[in-house]
Design an enzyme around this catalytic site. Structure first.
Site: not given
Lengths: 313, 313
Positions: A143, A145, A165, A225, A249, A273, A276
């Site tokens: 996407g 990023i 997908r 995630r 991360d 984390h 960003s």
């Protein structure tokens, strides 16, 4: 009209908002939610908002989340209350893509080894350095990023394979593969990078068979995630040599427990984390928020980056 | 025809040469120069060849230097003997540009801090990370290597200013400045990178006034040759806050003396002259050498990347 911030922008950014929107009462707080019952709009990083908070906020119509993921928020309650939720999708791409490139180049060009040699007062030239040039990278989730990462990788002469997908084309990907067919692409990749959000579909999406299919010296990077893969599967893959290295991360549990094996593993880099993080983060958040607030005041309740509470992103 | 290597390529690369040139006697050695008197062609990293060596090599007509700089070689003796000298200019650009980008991104994205936190078993998210995006870089010496660095910097949204003697346009530079006018450009640069060779003109070219003209938080990178600036000037600039940081791949004295202040300075990264190192180095050297050897055998004594012994590069 009351806008409650549960974080505190720098003075200069506060003043800019106050000047631009004289008709709005801004309350800039540090995680203080006492003003929730009178707030019309909430601006939050998202992690501090409970179902009870939402229920106490009788006037609340719009939550602007200064983050990309909303998986820690009480989505059901927000949906029941018909609250408009928008996020700052897009502002993460520059710092995150720079972090991904920083980690990859640091490993290829032996920076951890150089730093260690300097600490030890050693002029040690046996770096064993290699190059990013000529590698192949698989990007799961091409996407905003993922495509920015793809753009930069291509500038370094890296072949990029996007994985989503549908298998539909994505920007800056030399090739595409569907998630269903990813096992066919994994053996080609020197680098596997995930930037997918946490959804029902992505939870535990990568399994032992995926790591077994990767190259033995593959670098795996999880910047999406932490629930993409169970920790124990990834620890095993790193310890038994199914893959070579991981830069993480995000984690199943954050903060990462201090007794977790990752901390001591020589082939793991822990990024807490922070990929960003940027000195420009709040400034960019407000650049998304201000035009949406102007629209909102003009009765346009349709901010950019609307979050679909059904899908969770 | 005898070709003496004073370094030992991997077996697969040796065999390739032997197969391709059955009429040539190759001697692959580890710094062994006993065969110099019978060698027609010498392939060397350059640092191991003295004036006496050249005088003992009666048949020597061509020296292929597997390096870019020849400043440590006995240029006068080589000139007197009319020896053809060529180098591998161009093969350094990929690993060197990747090293420069690795160091810059690592600093911007707080990698040393992340590594240290992991060593200390600390989940520490106060990284203070910034971005490369939006910076301005001054590149002293925008030749093959400098322009490759410029190309990658531009991909990250960095403005590039090239600096050479003429001020003539160079690839991937948004702007140009002459060396004579460099003081006017230094205050604009967040990053100052030198990749110039060691010549009479570049020796001690950067003086105190140049560092005083830089931003207080400028990152200075010397990836050319160590005599560009006197150590004591650079140490002062780093200690008195004239500039913010230095990443050094080259030094006035190499190996860097173990009691040198750089080792302990928190705003210096020492890269022990390894920025061009790559697992692909010898392979690329032979890709330059083989076509030139073919030409040489066909009486064409004009290899690519001829070194001008007068100019020293």
């Amino acid at each position: 009209m009351e806008v409650l911030f549960t974080f505190t922008p720098r003075e200069v950014h506060q003043q800019k908002l106050i000047t631009e929107f004289p008709e709005v009462n801004f309350h800039f707080t540090n995680k203080d939610k006492t003003r929730l019952p009178s707030a019309d709009i909430l601006v939050t990083y998202g992690e501090d908002i409970s179902s009870e908070d939402i229920n106490s906020a009788n006037k609340l119509k719009w939550i602007m989340v200064a983050s990309a993921g909303v998986e820690k928020m009480p989505l059901e309650t927000m949906k029941e209350r018909n609250i408009v939720v928008s996020n700052v999708k897009g502002i993460h791409k520059t710092p995150m893509a720079e972090s991904v490139m920083a980690h990859l180049l640091a490993l290829k060009r032996s920076l951890p080894y150089l730093y260690e040699s300097q600490r030890n007062n050693e002029w040690n030239r046996k770096t064993g350095s290699s190059e990013l040039f000529g590698s192949t990278a698989l990007i799961i989730g091409p996407g905003a990023i993922g495509s920015e990462i793809g753009r930069l990788l291509q500038a370094f002469g890296v072949q990029t394979i996007g994985c989503n997908r549908s298998g539909d084309a994505a920007d800056y990907m030399n090739d595409m593969v569907t998630i269903a067919d990813v096992l066919t692409a994994l053996p080609k990749a020197d680098i596997v990078i995930s930037v997918v959000p946490s959804t029902k579909e992505t939870k535990h999406m990568l399994k032992k068979e995926h790591f077994d299919a990767m190259k033995n010296d593959a670098i795996f990077m999880n910047f999406g995630r932490g629930d993409l893969v169970e920790d124990k599967i990834l620890v095993d893959a790193l310890q038994n040599g199914a893959i070579g290295f991981a830069v993480l991360d995000v984690f199943e549990q954050e903060p990462l427990p201090l007794d977790h094996p990752y901390w001591k593993m020589k082939n793991v880099v822990i990024s807490p984390h922070v990929s960003s993080h940027s000195e420009k983060y709040v400034e960019r958040t407000l650049e998304v928020f201000a035009p949406n607030l102007r629209k909102w005041l003009a009765q346009d309740a349709n901010p950019t980056n609307l979050v679909n509470l059904e899908k969770g992103y």
